[in-house]
Structures are given as C-alpha cells and as structure tokens.
Design an enzyme around this catalytic site. Structure first.
Site, PDB file in Angstrom:
ATOM      1  N   ASP A  35      -3.526  -5.674   5.130  1.00 12.97           N
ATOM      2  CA  ASP A  35      -4.798  -6.190   4.632  1.00 12.97           C
ATOM      3  C   ASP A  35      -4.602  -6.524   3.157  1.00 12.97           C
ATOM      4  O   ASP A  35      -3.609  -6.125   2.541  1.00 12.97           O
ATOM      5  CB  ASP A  35      -5.886  -5.129   4.829  1.00 12.97           C
ATOM      6  CG  ASP A  35      -7.281  -5.648   4.538  1.00 12.97           C
ATOM      7  OD1 ASP A  35      -7.467  -6.880   4.422  1.00 12.97           O
ATOM      8  OD2 ASP A  35      -8.197  -4.816   4.401  1.00 12.97           O
ATOM      9  N   LEU A  36      -5.548  -7.250   2.561  1.00  6.89           N
ATOM     10  CA  LEU A  36      -5.425  -7.583   1.138  1.00  6.89           C
ATOM     11  C   LEU A  36      -6.281  -6.667   0.271  1.00  6.89           C
ATOM     12  O   LEU A  36      -5.765  -5.814  -0.448  1.00  6.89           O
ATOM     13  CB  LEU A  36      -5.813  -9.048   0.908  1.00  6.89           C
ATOM     14  CG  LEU A  36      -5.855  -9.474  -0.559  1.00  6.89           C
ATOM     15  CD1 LEU A  36      -4.503  -9.334  -1.227  1.00  6.89           C
ATOM     16  CD2 LEU A  36      -6.381 -10.888  -0.697  1.00  6.89           C
ATOM     17  N   ASP A  37      -7.603  -6.823   0.337  1.00 11.54           N
ATOM     18  CA  ASP A  37      -8.495  -6.061  -0.536  1.00 11.54           C
ATOM     19  C   ASP A  37      -8.476  -4.582  -0.159  1.00 11.54           C
ATOM     20  O   ASP A  37      -8.689  -4.215   0.998  1.00 11.54           O
ATOM     21  CB  ASP A  37      -9.917  -6.615  -0.428  1.00 11.54           C
ATOM     22  CG  ASP A  37      -9.991  -8.050  -0.919  1.00 11.54           C
ATOM     23  OD1 ASP A  37      -9.975  -8.269  -2.135  1.00 11.54           O
ATOM     24  OD2 ASP A  37     -10.042  -8.965  -0.056  1.00 11.54           O
ATOM     25  N   ASP A 211      -7.712  -0.557   4.973  1.00 17.97           N
ATOM     26  CA  ASP A 211      -8.552   0.447   4.313  1.00 17.97           C
ATOM     27  C   ASP A 211      -9.961   0.540   4.876  1.00 17.97           C
ATOM     28  O   ASP A 211     -10.643   1.543   4.674  1.00 17.97           O
ATOM     29  CB  ASP A 211      -8.665   0.132   2.814  1.00 17.97           C
ATOM     30  CG  ASP A 211      -9.494  -1.109   2.550  1.00 17.97           C
ATOM     31  OD1 ASP A 211      -9.195  -2.180   3.145  1.00 17.97           O
ATOM     32  OD2 ASP A 211     -10.458  -1.032   1.766  1.00 17.97           O
TER      33      ASP A 211
END
Length: 264
Positions: A35-37, A211
């Site tokens: 994932d990124l954020d 997350d």
C-alpha cells in the site's frame, strides 16, 4: 449498495492480533505488494500533500530490480496519482482499491465508472462547505470525503454517508479518517489475485503490506495464495500474520532486504 472495508473485510479478520515482526525478507522467493499511504508514506492531512521522495523512489527501484519485477503498489489512489508520488519507480500498480490495474507489460485495465457517482458529488460538496478542513477527493471511479484535518466533522460525515449510501448502487468503504463511495467491482485482494495469475508474479509467495481496514482484502488474498499480510501500525484484530510499527519500520525492513541482496 455494497459495503467494502466493513462487512467483507471484517469477515476476513482473525480473532488474534499479530505480535510477530516479519523475519528477513528473501527477495528471491516472494512477490511484494505494498500500500502507499501509511506504508510507504506517512498519512497526510490532505492527499495532495504526499509528494515524491528521492529515497523512496530509489528504494522502490532497487526492490523492483531485486525482485525481477515482482513488485506492485496497491492503493486507494488513482494510478495517475501513484505515478506522480512514486516518480514512475513501480510499473505494476492497482489504483482506486483495485478498480484500475496496470500490469508489468504496461497494459491498463479500468472498470466502467458508475453513473451514480454524480449524485454523491453534490452531497459530499455540502460537507466541505459546512466544515473547513473537510476535503472532497474525486477519482473518476469513486468519490471520497476526507476529515483528517477536521475530526469533529465525523458525525456530520457519517450522517450524510448513512443517508446517501442506501440510495445508490455504490460500494461504501471507510478508511483512515475517510469515507468513500466507489463503483462496485474488484477490491485490493482481487487486484493481488489478478497480478499473481500472470508472470512475473505467478509461482511466488505473495506478501501484502498495508495499514488500513481496506487492506484486509489484500491480507486475506495473500494468505489464500500461500503468503501472508503485514499490518503497519498499532495492533488490532486482522487477517495479517505479521506487524510493523510504522512507515520507518517498513523502510528499515525493505532496505535491509535490498542490502542483503547487494542491490544499490
């Protein structure tokens, strides 16, 4: 109306909380999905505040080389936004929680946007006018309302979403201080499964690092394919087997793997 990030994700949750830190990463045997954020970049008050970072770009390029291309970023952001933030360092991307996908060959698949999104726009726009700091994010395939900069707006956001969602043929999902109504279709787990069906991912052991509650689909899909999920952040009930504390811990874990594989 469907609810992603709530019912389906909650069904995938294990009853335990992951306490084990993932061991050293063997880049010769795995496919890595990030994932990124909240994983590669700290959560920002506004989506546009996340910008390219040279160290992150260099790390991802090194990972892609060491993994032989078995690296993908799967995010709620659009592919265009991912390319901006990641500075083109990752080829395989899935955006809008799986509603668009680009393979290692550069071919792009994208769901057809729901016509119901038009009615959501004006309802969400009223929240941005009433609550300074609340921000509308349009992705073409979905519309999100962010309230990280105005947490007191949550009851108002929930009231609008709860009244609107049952009236439209869209998927509702809650994330980290964001509510999103999206075109029905694939989720992050479906995106991982699609990547794993084709080279160079096929036959590798998938690891999904995320997350948020929307990442539970990715954790479950990785486990179903013989791999595992890594939750980033505080411990909570999850389908992930492993956990890292924060973005810095993710960087340390990935950087150590790159160093062991001798990739500059």
């Amino acid at each position: 109306m469907q609810r992603a990030g709530t019912n389906r994700a909650e069904e995938a949750l294990s009853v335990s909380e992951p306490a084990e830190r993932p061991g050293p990463l063997d880049l010769e045997r795995v496919a890595l999905f990030l994932d990124l954020d909240g994983v590669l970049a700290p959560i920002a008050a506004r989506p546009e505040d996340v910008v390219p970072v040279a160290a992150r770009t260099a790390l991802l390029k090194a990972l892609q080389a060491a993994l032989g291309g078995r690296l993908a970023v799967i995010s709620g952001r659009t592919i265009a936004d991912l390319d901006r933030i990641l500075d083109g360092s990752v080829v395989a991307l899935a955006g809008v929680h799986g509603l668009e996908r680009r393979g290692v060959d550069g071919q792009l698949w994208r769901a057809e946007p729901s016509k119901a999104l038009g009615g959501v726009r004006s309802a969400f726009a009223s929240l941005t006018q009433a609550w300074p700091g609340v921000e509308l994010e349009e992705k073409g395939l979905s519309i999100g309302i962010h309230y990280r900069a105005a947490p007191a707006a949550l009851p108002a956001v929930r009231e609008v979403v709860d009244s609107l969602a049952p009236t439209v043929d869209l998927t509702l999902q809650w994330g980290n201080m964001v509510a999103e109504l999206r075109t029905p279709g694939p989720d992050k787990g479906d995106a991982l499964t699609a990547f794993m069906a084709r080279p160079p991912f096929a036959g590798a052991r998938p690891i999904f690092v995320g997350d948020d509650l929307t990442d539970e689909h990715g954790f479950a899909a990785a486990a179903a394919a013989g791999g595992y999920g890594v939750l980033v952040g505080p411990a909570r009930p999850t389908a992930a087997r492993m956990r890292l504390d924060d973005v810095e811990a993710v960087y340390d874990w990935l950087s150590a793997a790159v160093a062991r594989n001798g990739v500059a």
